[in-house]
Design an enzyme around this catalytic site. Structure first.
Site, PDB file in Angstrom:
ATOM      1  N   GLY A  96      19.277  27.668  29.181  1.00  0.00           N
ATOM      2  CA  GLY A  96      17.982  27.582  28.521  1.00  0.00           C
ATOM      3  C   GLY A  96      17.541  28.951  28.041  1.00  0.00           C
ATOM      4  CB  THR A  97      17.912  32.266  29.636  1.00  0.00           C
ATOM      5  OG1 THR A  97      16.930  32.127  30.674  1.00  0.00           O
ATOM      6  CG2 THR A  97      18.003  33.715  29.195  1.00  0.00           C
ATOM      7  CB  SER A 135      18.634  23.921  30.546  1.00  0.00           C
ATOM      8  OG  SER A 135      19.627  24.208  31.513  1.00  0.00           O
ATOM      9  CB  THR A 162      36.176  29.302  23.681  1.00  0.00           C
ATOM     10  OG1 THR A 162      37.125  29.932  22.820  1.00  0.00           O
ATOM     11  CG2 THR A 162      36.815  28.060  24.280  1.00  0.00           C
ATOM     12  CB  CYS A 165      14.473  33.342  35.975  1.00  0.00           C
ATOM     13  SG  CYS A 165      15.337  31.868  35.436  1.00  0.00           S
TER      14      CYS A 165
END
Lengths: 387, 387
Positions: free
Chosen positions: A71-72, A199, A237, A325
């Site tokens: 998400g960050t 996310s 990738t 976080c």
């Protein structure tokens, strides 16, 4: 010892069906989805399928989904990609005071590059006022980013109303919906947003797989430059097993969200109702109704959140005292500060966030174990003397 | 049908032991490594252990390893992080003509931000000359980035010699070692580099887990802004299962590289020796000796690489005609162009890259199947008429 995980804002367990979907891509299906041979083709199909499922969850087209690693990263991609693409139009960005660190710090990074940020306040429930957003808009404004739901206090923001105002001015609107998608119904068309971060780790998918919705026609510069993956907009990738897991989690969420919401809000409501019956000087944080269904957050007077967290951990119960976080940073939450919760009270922040594997027995155990912990800690606390 | 995977530059299979190491983190160990409770702590320990193993593989300290989501992200992080951190010192970056797209396009993105790039040439083997690098250095040069091994032609660059020259001038040196680490011994101290990119998917780890080595003391601005993960230099919830897989792959590589090199180079040498005995007008690309042990690359006259690739795929053999990151773009390889291979010949590029599960039987099968394919395609090719 029975262990109860109530820190799902830091990431949910992976659903067993999600894990099963991922396993083939950790075994035989190891091709690179960009390769032209059959090893690549079978993996390419799986990524395509995951893209369709993820798109379906938020009602966009597969071509509007760009997979990222968190998400960050999605939030960095949105803010920086839009800012860089629009710097000839203006240099002003609007965010709210309770955004995630990835929004706040991306804005700060952009400030070092010459952009300016306005930070709109929130009320005591953590709500952003659409009027405040409207008032912050200038002729230089190129982007507004307001989150859909706050993971620390659970509040769901009036994003539809805000987006309407922003879009009327022809400005790009992004919402960080990481805490929301998979937990409540989210429809990008109904919300009227241009970009949206989500996310998988917030709704029973794996860590490491997330996405950014970018509405068709919205110009965004790539954030990770390189190869042709994700239409050349996000190189690298693909994390195939993670993306497949995210897709499976999205497919399940699409079907199960109503049931999950009913189940989880019932458990959550017990905590919000019964904990204050057993603990004095406890206050629910965030909005009383407009909140995430699996989310119960409190501030408890005269105690440090960390102390409660560690004591609960000794009883096998995992909770948080804010965002994962920042948890190891041990700072007072900027979210609670923005809600004007006094610093001393904000220290006593605690968040119980549920998942679909939690039960009424888990809630019973918390209701039994937690109040005595509060009593004990208060007796030990210099803050509580004489209260 | 027997299927033979010889496109390992696009990513290897995941080693079964790597997969086994990952599984617990797709099941019970779902904590967020930043959480302070025991669910977080056990996962934090696993990430720490993976960091130690990854560091050990390249002989740095764990604090010098920063996990990312791909080699491409590592390369973006290195170039942009160094450029942004040093823009007051200068605005000039040196790269080589055969760098990966993630280096080339990061440099281009930096050019849009005011930086300048010099691109040093390579010789017919794909070798960068340390002298050419030295000649490109100006008083404005803040970063030199030269890859350690090229995945399209296998050539191993004289990075130690180049780094010596660059470091004598006090300039930061980065090497993209994505194709090299895990396949040949790599020691950051012996090489004398400041930053180094590596990716687990190149040595039996999972896709989605990679790292950037940043030497202690080297100033780099964060590339993904947000929380406190990776010492605040690379935010975002960690891809725990992927990182654990990378760590396990690194642990195994550290022990097994000498044996792998001996085994793979024997298989590879058969292809380099025996294919030209069976096919006319075939040329080895890249350096004849200084090359990756698992890597055999050729240009074959009068045929399109894609046609060979698709025909081989019909026989169950997966190869590539260049980098997977560009394969669907169907452009002539910038690497072969830089080596001054004529465009018509460069179209006939084919890369066989082996893994440790390949066998002599696999090579036998290729040697049996491939020459008739070349004959057939040549008969069908307008390029070949009358040759």
């Amino acid at each position: 010892m029975k262990r109860i995980y109530l820190d799902n804002i830091a990431g949910t367990p992976i659903h067993p069906e999600v894990k099963e979907a991922m396993i083939p891509f950790l075994e035989g299906n190891y091709g690179n989805p960009q390769s032209l041979h059959s090893f690549g083709a079978e993996v390419n199909r799986a990524v395509k399928n995951a893209r369709e499922k993820t798109a379906s969850l938020i009602n966009c087209t597969p071509e509007e989904i760009f997979f990222t690693s968190s998400g960050t990263e999605s939030n960095n991609f949105a803010l920086k990609g839009i800012a860089w693409a629009n710097q000839k139009k203006g240099n002003h960005i609007i965010i709210s005071a309770i955004e995630h660190q990835s929004i706040l710090h991306s804005a700060k990074a952009l400030e070092r590059m010459g952009f300016k940020t306005s930070i709109v306040p929130v009320d005591k429930f953590g709500l952003v006022s659409p009027d405040d957003v409207a008032k912050s808009i200038t002729s230089e404004t190129i982007l507004v980013s307001i989150m859909l739901a706050n993971s620390e206090v659970g509040t769901i923001e009036p994003v539809k109303d805000i987006a309407k105002i922003v879009k009327e001015k022809g400005i790009v609107f992004h919402t960080d919906a990481v805490g929301a998608v998979g937990n409540i119904p989210v429809d990008v068309n109904e919300l009227g947003v241009d970009l949206l971060s989500l996310s998988g780790s917030q709704f029973y998918g794996p860590k490491g797989a997330a996405a950014l919705f970018i509405k068709k026609g919205v110009r965004v510069l790539p954030f990770i430059d390189g190869g042709i993956q994700e239409e050349g907009r996000r190189a690298g990738t693909e994390n195939v097993s993670g993306i497949v897991g995210l897709g499976k989690a999205a497919e399940m969420a699409k079907i199960e969200i109503p049931g999950r919401m009913a189940y989880l809000s019932a458990l959550r409501n017990r905590m919000i109702k019964e904990l204050p019956e057993k603990i004095k000087n406890i206050y629910v944080t965030g909005h009383p109704e407009n909140r995430l269904p699996h989310h119960a957050s409190f501030c408890i007077e005269f105690i440090e959140g960390e102390a409660m967290l560690l004591r609960l951990d000794m009883e096998g119960i995992a909770v948080s005292s804010g965002s994962a976080c920042t948890s190891r940073a041990l700072k007072t939450s900027h979210v609670l500060v923005a809600m004007k919760i006094p610093a001393a009270l904000a220290q006593g922040s605690i968040v119980f966030s549920l998942n679909i594997f939690n039960t009424n027995d888990d809630v019973d155990f918390v209701l039994k174990v937690f109040p005595p912990i509060v009593d004990l800690l208060r007796k030990m606390s210099p803050l509580y003397q004489g209260k």
